[in-house]
Design a protein around this motif. Structure first.
Motif, PDB file in Angstrom:
ATOM      1  N   PRO A   1       0.823  -1.330   0.166  1.00 55.81           N
ATOM      2  CA  PRO A   1       0.260  -0.054   0.056  1.00 55.81           C
ATOM      3  C   PRO A   1       0.879   1.146  -0.017  1.00 55.81           C
ATOM      4  CG  PRO A   1      -0.888  -1.484   1.811  1.00 55.81           C
ATOM      5  CD  PRO A   1       0.594  -2.132   1.419  1.00 55.81           C
ATOM      6  N   THR A   2       0.544   2.498  -0.548  1.00 55.73           N
ATOM      7  CA  THR A   2       1.115   3.582  -0.896  1.00 55.73           C
ATOM      8  C   THR A   2       0.288   4.733  -0.092  1.00 55.73           C
ATOM      9  OG1 THR A   2       1.955   2.910  -2.790  1.00 55.73           O
ATOM     10  CG2 THR A   2       2.189   5.056  -2.504  1.00 55.73           C
ATOM     11  N   ASN A   3       1.065   5.564   0.508  1.00 53.00           N
ATOM     12  CA  ASN A   3       0.772   6.691   1.090  1.00 53.00           C
ATOM     13  C   ASN A   3       0.306   7.778  -0.198  1.00 53.00           C
ATOM     14  OD1 ASN A   3       0.117   6.949   4.161  1.00 53.00           O
ATOM     15  ND2 ASN A   3       2.299   6.694   4.315  1.00 53.00           N
ATOM     16  N   ILE A   4      -1.007   8.155  -0.179  1.00 49.24           N
ATOM     17  CA  ILE A   4      -1.300   9.112  -0.883  1.00 49.24           C
ATOM     18  C   ILE A   4      -2.283  10.036  -0.240  1.00 49.24           C
ATOM     19  CG2 ILE A   4      -1.092   7.680  -3.111  1.00 49.24           C
ATOM     20  CD1 ILE A   4      -4.203   7.155  -2.918  1.00 49.24           C
ATOM     21  N   THR A   5      -2.472  11.246  -0.982  1.00 51.05           N
ATOM     22  CA  THR A   5      -3.629  12.388  -0.498  1.00 51.05           C
ATOM     23  C   THR A   5      -4.833  12.169  -0.966  1.00 51.05           C
ATOM     24  OG1 THR A   5      -1.613  13.968  -0.335  1.00 51.05           O
ATOM     25  CG2 THR A   5      -4.037  14.757  -0.304  1.00 51.05           C
ATOM     26  N   VAL A   6      -5.691  12.020  -0.200  1.00 51.73           N
ATOM     27  CA  VAL A   6      -7.229  11.800  -0.357  1.00 51.73           C
ATOM     28  C   VAL A   6      -8.102  12.927  -0.121  1.00 51.73           C
ATOM     29  CG1 VAL A   6      -9.326  10.056  -0.166  1.00 51.73           C
ATOM     30  CG2 VAL A   6      -6.950   9.284   0.009  1.00 51.73           C
ATOM     31  N   ASP A   7      -8.868  13.350  -1.093  1.00 53.30           N
ATOM     32  CA  ASP A   7     -10.117  14.260  -0.856  1.00 53.30           C
ATOM     33  C   ASP A   7     -11.328  13.529  -0.417  1.00 53.30           C
ATOM     34  OD1 ASP A   7      -8.285  16.342  -1.292  1.00 53.30           O
ATOM     35  OD2 ASP A   7      -9.357  16.821  -3.026  1.00 53.30           O
ATOM     36  N   ARG A   8     -11.911  13.700   0.787  1.00 49.84           N
ATOM     37  CA  ARG A   8     -13.110  12.871   1.000  1.00 49.84           C
ATOM     38  C   ARG A   8     -14.179  13.957   1.483  1.00 49.84           C
ATOM     39  NH1 ARG A   8     -12.563   7.782   5.523  1.00 49.84           N
ATOM     40  NH2 ARG A   8     -12.148   7.102   3.350  1.00 49.84           N
ATOM     41  N   LEU A   9     -15.245  13.381   0.869  1.00 52.76           N
ATOM     42  CA  LEU A   9     -17.012  13.709   1.249  1.00 52.76           C
ATOM     43  C   LEU A   9     -17.516  12.962   2.034  1.00 52.76           C
ATOM     44  CD1 LEU A   9     -18.492  14.974  -2.250  1.00 52.76           C
ATOM     45  CD2 LEU A   9     -17.523  16.483  -0.332  1.00 52.76           C
ATOM     46  N   PHE A  10     -17.634  13.446   3.503  1.00 52.05           N
ATOM     47  CA  PHE A  10     -17.952  12.571   4.651  1.00 52.05           C
ATOM     48  C   PHE A  10     -19.369  12.849   5.061  1.00 52.05           C
ATOM     49  CE2 PHE A  10     -18.328  12.347   9.192  1.00 52.05           C
ATOM     50  CZ  PHE A  10     -17.932  11.100   9.547  1.00 52.05           C
ATOM     51  N   SER A  11     -19.984  11.996   5.386  1.00 52.92           N
ATOM     52  CA  SER A  11     -21.250  11.987   5.927  1.00 52.92           C
ATOM     53  C   SER A  11     -21.326  11.063   7.175  1.00 52.92           C
ATOM     54  CB  SER A  11     -22.383  11.544   5.136  1.00 52.92           C
ATOM     55  OG  SER A  11     -23.747  11.886   5.681  1.00 52.92           O
ATOM     56  N   GLY A  12     -21.709  11.578   8.435  1.00 59.44           N
ATOM     57  CA  GLY A  12     -21.858  10.667   9.532  1.00 59.44           C
ATOM     58  C   GLY A  12     -22.848  10.942  10.511  1.00 59.44           C
ATOM     59  N   THR A  13     -23.431   9.961  10.980  1.00 59.49           N
ATOM     60  CA  THR A  13     -24.389  10.078  12.083  1.00 59.49           C
ATOM     61  C   THR A  13     -23.823   9.654  13.356  1.00 59.49           C
ATOM     62  OG1 THR A  13     -25.244   7.850  11.510  1.00 59.49           O
ATOM     63  CG2 THR A  13     -26.092   9.734  10.148  1.00 59.49           C
ATOM     64  N   TYR A  14     -24.452  10.577  14.446  1.00 61.91           N
ATOM     65  CA  TYR A  14     -24.177  10.442  15.687  1.00 61.91           C
ATOM     66  C   TYR A  14     -25.067  10.709  16.526  1.00 61.91           C
ATOM     67  CZ  TYR A  14     -19.465  11.143  13.715  1.00 61.91           C
ATOM     68  OH  TYR A  14     -18.282  11.332  13.221  1.00 61.91           O
ATOM     69  N   PHE A  15     -25.348   9.771  17.786  1.00 56.45           N
ATOM     70  CA  PHE A  15     -26.223   9.916  18.874  1.00 56.45           C
ATOM     71  C   PHE A  15     -25.315  10.478  19.963  1.00 56.45           C
ATOM     72  CE2 PHE A  15     -27.941   7.996  22.824  1.00 56.45           C
ATOM     73  CZ  PHE A  15     -29.248   8.269  22.709  1.00 56.45           C
ATOM     74  N   GLU A  16     -25.721  11.538  20.579  1.00 58.02           N
ATOM     75  CA  GLU A  16     -25.033  12.295  21.679  1.00 58.02           C
ATOM     76  C   GLU A  16     -25.671  12.358  22.767  1.00 58.02           C
ATOM     77  OE1 GLU A  16     -22.213  16.214  21.440  1.00 58.02           O
ATOM     78  OE2 GLU A  16     -24.490  16.491  20.915  1.00 58.02           O
ATOM     79  N   VAL A  17     -25.248  12.278  24.028  1.00 54.35           N
ATOM     80  CA  VAL A  17     -25.752  12.763  25.459  1.00 54.35           C
ATOM     81  C   VAL A  17     -25.020  13.922  25.936  1.00 54.35           C
ATOM     82  CG1 VAL A  17     -26.194  12.058  27.743  1.00 54.35           C
ATOM     83  CG2 VAL A  17     -26.484  10.382  26.046  1.00 54.35           C
ATOM     84  N   PRO A  18     -25.457  15.019  25.981  1.00 56.14           N
ATOM     85  CA  PRO A  18     -24.666  16.336  26.572  1.00 56.14           C
ATOM     86  C   PRO A  18     -24.722  16.503  28.216  1.00 56.14           C
ATOM     87  CG  PRO A  18     -26.968  17.070  25.613  1.00 56.14           C
ATOM     88  CD  PRO A  18     -26.747  15.631  25.490  1.00 56.14           C
TER      89      PRO A  18
END
Length: 231
Positions: free
Chosen positions: A98-115
């Motif tokens: 495997p080779t180290n390369i620069t990646v552009d990422r469009l990210f979508s994450g869902t989180y459940f949170e307790v404040p």
């Protein structure tokens, strides 16, 4: 952090001179958009490209132990969208390792949170109050999807659709939370409110294995604008 302490201190001083209505317990609903981005201590390992729009909603409970101060908790559901760049190990054609390369990422994450926050409220006019709260958020990462793009030796790779990358991200994360807003009492039982929210993650989004393999250290942040109703 110094600004947060200063704001809360000023609100506390003002509240000493205000005759507020008796408060014991509030429950409410909130909803609104958020704008998220990622930051890193070193741009060599990762950097934000663009802030993206997401969505937040939740239920909260305020338990007042004085007329102005309360312990605030509840549950939040946050959908965060981000566009960032990071280095990653990728298996490329005609390469054994495997080779180290620069990646552009469009990210979508869902989180459940307790404040878990300390909240302060004081009245400024008939039926009008302002508030500020600060504390931490304990997050459970539910799912993560991404579309990656990178170029190597003049050849561009691009995901045609979002793919599941949940195994690359930490399941539990901790964040600092800070909100300021105002409320208007419309009846003896219900008030409407609006608030500006700030969220800064203390935790690296990526798993330990991902961090050790690539040196990636990215933390999620967002600003939100929420409206709601409380009883």
């Amino acid at each position: 952090m110094k600004k947060i302490v200063l704001i809360i201190s000023l609100l506390a001083i003002c509240s000493l001179n205000v005759n507020a209505q008796e408060r014991t317990f509030n429950v409410g609903l909130k909803i609104g958009p958020n704008w998220a981005w990622a930051n890193s201590p070193s741009e060599e390992a990762g950097k934000n490209l663009h802030a993206k729009t997401g969505f937040s909603t939740g239920v909260f409970f305020d338990s007042y132990f004085t007329n102005n101060f309360a312990f605030s908790t509840g549950v939040n559901f946050n959908i965060l969208s981000m566009n960032y760049q990071f280095t990653d190990l990728r298996q490329l054609p005609n390469y054994i390792e495997p080779t180290n390369i620069t990646v552009d990422r469009l990210f979508s994450g869902t989180y459940f949170e307790v404040p878990l926050k300390l909240k302060m409220t004081f009245d400024v006019a008939d039926g009008v109050s302002v508030f500020a709260d600060a504390g931490i958020g304990i997050e459970l990462n539910l799912s993560d999807k991404a579309k990656d793009t990178y170029t190597f030796n003049g050849i561009e790779y691009k995901d045609s659709d979002y793919v599941n990358v949940t195994d690359e991200y930490r399941r539990f994360q901790i964040a600092m939370k800070f909100d300021v807003g105002g409320a208007y009492q419309i009846t003896n039982y219900f008030s409407v409110f609006a608030q500006l929210c700030f969220h800064h993650s203390f935790s690296n989004m990526f798993t330990r294995e991902m961090r050790e393999a690539t040196g990636v250290n990215l933390k999620a942040n967002f600003i939100g604008l929420e409206v709601g109703i409380m009883h």
